[in-house]
Design a protein around this motif. Structure first.
Motif, PDB file in Angstrom:
ATOM      1  N   ILE A   1       5.305  -0.933 -17.750  1.00 28.87           N
ATOM      2  CA  ILE A   1       5.643  -1.389 -19.091  1.00 28.87           C
ATOM      3  C   ILE A   1       7.021  -0.837 -19.423  1.00 28.87           C
ATOM      4  O   ILE A   1       7.266   0.368 -19.316  1.00 28.87           O
ATOM      5  N   TYR A   2       7.924  -1.714 -19.819  1.00 22.34           N
ATOM      6  CA  TYR A   2       9.222  -1.272 -20.317  1.00 22.34           C
ATOM      7  C   TYR A   2       9.192  -1.308 -21.843  1.00 22.34           C
ATOM      8  O   TYR A   2       8.703  -2.276 -22.444  1.00 22.34           O
ATOM      9  N   LEU A   3       9.733  -0.250 -22.485  1.00 19.81           N
ATOM     10  CA  LEU A   3       9.815  -0.192 -23.940  1.00 19.81           C
ATOM     11  C   LEU A   3      11.203   0.246 -24.381  1.00 19.81           C
ATOM     12  O   LEU A   3      11.780   1.180 -23.814  1.00 19.81           O
ATOM     13  N   ASP A   4      11.739  -0.436 -25.401  1.00 18.21           N
ATOM     14  CA  ASP A   4      12.945   0.047 -26.061  1.00 18.21           C
ATOM     15  C   ASP A   4      12.632   1.354 -26.782  1.00 18.21           C
ATOM     16  O   ASP A   4      11.463   1.647 -27.092  1.00 18.21           O
ATOM     17  N   CYS A   5      13.678   2.103 -27.111  1.00 19.93           N
ATOM     18  CA  CYS A   5      13.472   3.399 -27.759  1.00 19.93           C
ATOM     19  C   CYS A   5      13.393   3.319 -29.280  1.00 19.93           C
ATOM     20  O   CYS A   5      13.149   4.342 -29.929  1.00 19.93           O
ATOM     21  N   ASP A   6      13.595   2.137 -29.859  1.00 11.71           N
ATOM     22  CA  ASP A   6      13.418   1.990 -31.307  1.00 11.71           C
ATOM     23  C   ASP A   6      12.033   1.421 -31.601  1.00 11.71           C
ATOM     24  O   ASP A   6      11.867   0.481 -32.376  1.00 11.71           O
ATOM     25  N   MET A   7      11.026   2.041 -30.985  1.00 13.05           N
ATOM     26  CA  MET A   7       9.651   1.564 -31.100  1.00 13.05           C
ATOM     27  C   MET A   7       8.703   2.707 -31.446  1.00 13.05           C
ATOM     28  O   MET A   7       9.045   3.884 -31.311  1.00 13.05           O
ATOM     29  N   LEU A   8       7.508   2.334 -31.851  1.00  8.64           N
ATOM     30  CA  LEU A   8       6.454   3.285 -32.169  1.00  8.64           C
ATOM     31  C   LEU A   8       5.135   2.654 -31.736  1.00  8.64           C
ATOM     32  O   LEU A   8       4.835   1.512 -32.104  1.00  8.64           O
ATOM     33  N   VAL A   9       4.357   3.377 -30.955  1.00  9.50           N
ATOM     34  CA  VAL A   9       3.105   2.851 -30.395  1.00  9.50           C
ATOM     35  C   VAL A   9       1.926   3.413 -31.175  1.00  9.50           C
ATOM     36  O   VAL A   9       1.840   4.624 -31.402  1.00  9.50           O
TER      37      VAL A   9
END
Length: 291
Positions: free
Chosen positions: A110-118
Motif C-alpha cells: 500500500i502506498y500512502l501520501d504523507c498528508d493522510m490519517l488512517v
C-alpha cells in the motif's frame, strides 16, 4: 502465521513529522501493528528526524526500512525530464519505483501520501480484492477538472471526461503485475508525444499508464479534501489535499479540517509543536532570502 503488511511512504526532511503521524495512525488503528513493514523512500533526513521516525518501532514493534534516494542513479535517471514543482518535488515519483526497490518476495504494497490519517484497520485495505488488476485506487473527487484543467478542455486530447480518473495519494499495488510492465518504456512513449509538460505530475502519468488497468475502491479509503462534514461518514483514510492542513496550529480551533485535534494527538503534542516551529523557521528563511 499472519502475513506481513507492507506499506510505503515517500517524503523529504520537511515532511518527516506528517510521515510519522501517518505511520502512527496506522499502528493505532490495527492490532496487527507488529506485522507492519514500513518502506520509507526519502530525501536526506537529519539524525534527529530519523530518530523521531524510529520511535514507531519502539512503540509498536513495526519494522522500518529506509531507502535514501539522493544521489542514487536509478532514482535520478528515472525522474530526469519529469515535471516538478514547488509542492511536488521529484520525490513524488518514487512510488513508481516500488516494484524494483522492494524485495521480490513482497507481492503487494500500500502506498500512502504523507498528508493522510488512517482510522481503520489497514489490513482491510491490504486484503481488498483488486479483481486481477495491478492497481487499486479511489476515484478523484475533483475529476474531470484535474486531468482536463481549465474549462475541462485544456487536456481533452489526453483525457476523456467520461473516463474514471483516480487519485494517486493511496494506491494498493499488486507488485507482481507491476513488475510485468515496463513503466520506463511507458513514460518514454509519453515523452515522445511531447506531453509530459502538460501533465499533473505523477497522478496524470499514472492515470495514462494504467488506463483501464485499475480497480476502483470505496471512497472511504481515500477521503479527499477531508473536512469537518466527513467526520459523520466514518472515513477510513482522510486525505488533506487542500491548503488547510491538520498540522496547522489553529486547525483544531477553526475546525478547518477533519479530526484536527485527533491528528495533533496522533502526531503527539511534543512533535506537533516542534514541527510548527520547523515550518515557521522555514517560512522566515524563505522570506529573508527574497529580500
Amino acid at each position: 502465521m499472519n502475513k506481513s503488511l507492507h506499506i510505503a511512504l515517500t517524503f523529504d526532511d520537511n515532511f518527516w513529522a506528517p510521515a510519522y503521524a501517518v505511520m502512527r495512525s496506522i499502528c493505532l488503528s490495527t492490532r496487527r501493528r507488529g506485522e507492519i513493514v514500513f518502506y520509507l523512500l526519502h530525501m536526506p533526513l537529519s539524525a534527529e528526524h530519523r530518530a523521531d521516525l524510529a520511535r514507531i518501532t519502539e512503540e509498536f514493534g513495526a519494522a522500518l526500512v529506509f531507502y535514501p534516494l539522493v544521489g542514487e542513479p536509478f532514482f535520478e535517471d528515472f525522474v530526469a525530464g519529469l515535471p516538478q514543482g514547488g509542492r511536488w518535488p521529484k520525490v513524488v515519483y518514487a512510488r513508481m519505483l516500488l516494484p524494483g526497490l522492494l524485495p521480490q518476495e513482497v507481492e503487494r504494497v500500500i502506498y500512502l501520501d504523507c498528508d493522510m490519517l488512517v482510522r481503520a484497520p489497514i489490513e482491510e485495505l491490504y486484503d481488498i480484492d483488486l479483481a486481477g488488476k495491478p492497481l487499486g485506487a479511489v476515484r478523484d473527487a475533483l475529476a474531470p477538472f484535474i486531468p482536463m484543467r481549465r474549462d475541462m478542455i485544456q487536456n481533452a486530447d489526453l483525457f476523456d471526461g467520461a473516463d474514471p480518473y483516480f487519485n494517486s495519494g493511496m494506491l494498493v499495488i499488486d507488485l507482481d503485475l507491476w513488475r510485468q510492465m515496463d513503466l520506463r518504456a511507458e513514460i518514454d512513449a509519453l515523452a515522445k508525444r511531447g506531453i509530459l509538460a502538460k501533465l499533473y505530475f505523477d497522478q496524470d502519468l499514472l492515470n495514462l499508464i494504467f488506463r483501464d488497468k485499475w480497480q476502483a475502491l470505496p471512497w472511504r479509503w481515500n477521503t479527499i479534501d477531508a473536512h469537518e462534514a466527513h467526520e459523520a461518514l466514518d472515513p477510513a483514510i482522510l486525505h488533506f489535499t487542500k491548503p488547510a492542513k491538520p498540522w496547522g496550529i489553529f486547525a483544531g480551533i477553526l475546525r478547518s479540517t477533519a479530526y484536527a485535534r485527533w491528528y495533533r494527538h496522533v502526531m503527539t503534542n511534543a512533535l506537533f509543536y516542534r514541527f510548527a516551529r520547523h515550518r515557521w523557521k522555514r517560512w522566515w528563511l524563505k522570506r529573508l532570502r527574497l529580500t
